[in-house]
Motif scaffolding. Structure first.
Motif, PDB file in Angstrom:
ATOM      1  N   HIS A  27      16.594  -9.549  40.744  1.00 28.10           N
ATOM      2  CA  HIS A  27      15.728  -8.693  41.575  1.00 28.10           C
ATOM      3  C   HIS A  27      16.195  -8.579  42.923  1.00 28.10           C
ATOM      4  O   HIS A  27      16.997  -9.548  43.277  1.00 28.10           O
ATOM      5  CB  HIS A  27      14.310  -9.023  40.872  1.00 28.10           C
ATOM      6  N   GLY A  28      15.386  -7.768  43.587  1.00 28.31           N
ATOM      7  CA  GLY A  28      15.919  -7.691  45.052  1.00 28.31           C
ATOM      8  C   GLY A  28      15.091  -8.313  46.003  1.00 28.31           C
ATOM      9  O   GLY A  28      14.233  -8.918  45.627  1.00 28.31           O
ATOM     10  N   PHE A  29      15.172  -8.416  47.125  1.00 25.29           N
ATOM     11  CA  PHE A  29      14.441  -9.205  48.185  1.00 25.29           C
ATOM     12  C   PHE A  29      13.084  -8.716  48.198  1.00 25.29           C
ATOM     13  O   PHE A  29      12.807  -7.293  47.994  1.00 25.29           O
ATOM     14  CB  PHE A  29      15.246  -9.076  49.651  1.00 25.29           C
ATOM     15  N   LEU A  30      11.990  -9.745  48.218  1.00 22.68           N
ATOM     16  CA  LEU A  30      10.662  -9.476  48.065  1.00 22.68           C
ATOM     17  C   LEU A  30      10.148  -8.601  46.711  1.00 22.68           C
ATOM     18  O   LEU A  30       9.079  -8.319  46.792  1.00 22.68           O
ATOM     19  CB  LEU A  30      10.263  -8.473  49.343  1.00 22.68           C
ATOM     20  N   SER A  31      11.111  -8.675  45.935  1.00 27.79           N
ATOM     21  CA  SER A  31      10.811  -8.254  44.451  1.00 27.79           C
ATOM     22  C   SER A  31      10.521  -9.528  43.450  1.00 27.79           C
ATOM     23  O   SER A  31      10.426 -10.393  43.870  1.00 27.79           O
ATOM     24  CB  SER A  31      11.881  -7.187  43.938  1.00 27.79           C
TER      25      SER A  31
END
Length: 197
Positions: free
Chosen positions: A6-10
């Protein structure tokens, strides 16, 4: 095995991650799905992801491993892809995250997915990301498929287009950072990673 990053802050609860999980369960039950929670801190993320892949590679019955990553997860997929020679699909990937991480230093950050956890990045994370980023030199040695939308409001698709030059690329007009209508790519992604027909 398909590893989704997943992505950053996800988190693994992200929409694209869940879509991919559900499609594999319905259509490709023989493909194991793995979506780790990636720590926000660079060194922790690097160590945990390397340990995960090393552990999987030691398992004699695991079968092939393919990577899928969105945004910052796309960067980590490239890092792992180069280190372990694994194929990867990158969705609106971050290419040079050391450029944007300084903007988050010192701020109280919370995951988009609603967890109560808070964290703060420091200059240590920026330095660590610069070191990791420096290890990704072209020409790339593994096999990648870039999925990008020109309407991405967070990352400039042209950075990824240039970085993954010579690799398979699908770049669409419109869209946004979340990659609109991602579901139509779940089957092609699986076919690309595992030669499924």
């Amino acid at each position: 095995m398909l590893i989704y990053l997943h992505g950053f802050l996800s988190s693994p609860q992200s929409f694209k991650c869940q879509l991919m999980r559900e499609r594999l369960q319905a259509q490709y039950p023989h493909v194991t799905f793995c979506a780790p929670q990636i720590p926000p801190y660079t060194e922790e993320a690097q160590k945990s992801l390397v340990a995960l892949v090393e552990d999987l590679l030691r398992q004699s019955d695991r079968g092939p491993i393919g990577l899928v990553g969105s945004s910052m997860g796309g960067f980590w997929c490239t890092y792992l892809g180069e280190r372990f020679r694994l194929p990867a699909v990158l969705i609106n990937p971050a290419v040079r995250p050391a450029r944007f991480i300084p903007a988050y230093v010192g701020k109280v950050l919370k995951p988009y997915s609603g967890e109560e956890e808070e964290f703060r990045l420091t200059l240590v994370d920026v330095d660590a990301m610069q070191r990791v980023q420096a290890k990704l030199e072209k020409p790339l040695q593994s096999c990648y498929w870039l999925l990008a939308q020109r309407g991405d409001e967070v990352l400039d698709y042209r950075d990824a287009q240039d970085f993954y030059q010579g690799q398979r690329q699908t770049i669409e007009d419109g869209g946004d950072h979340s990659f609109q209508e991602f579901a139509r790519y779940c089957d092609p992604i699986t076919e690309f990673l595992f030669n499924e027909q």
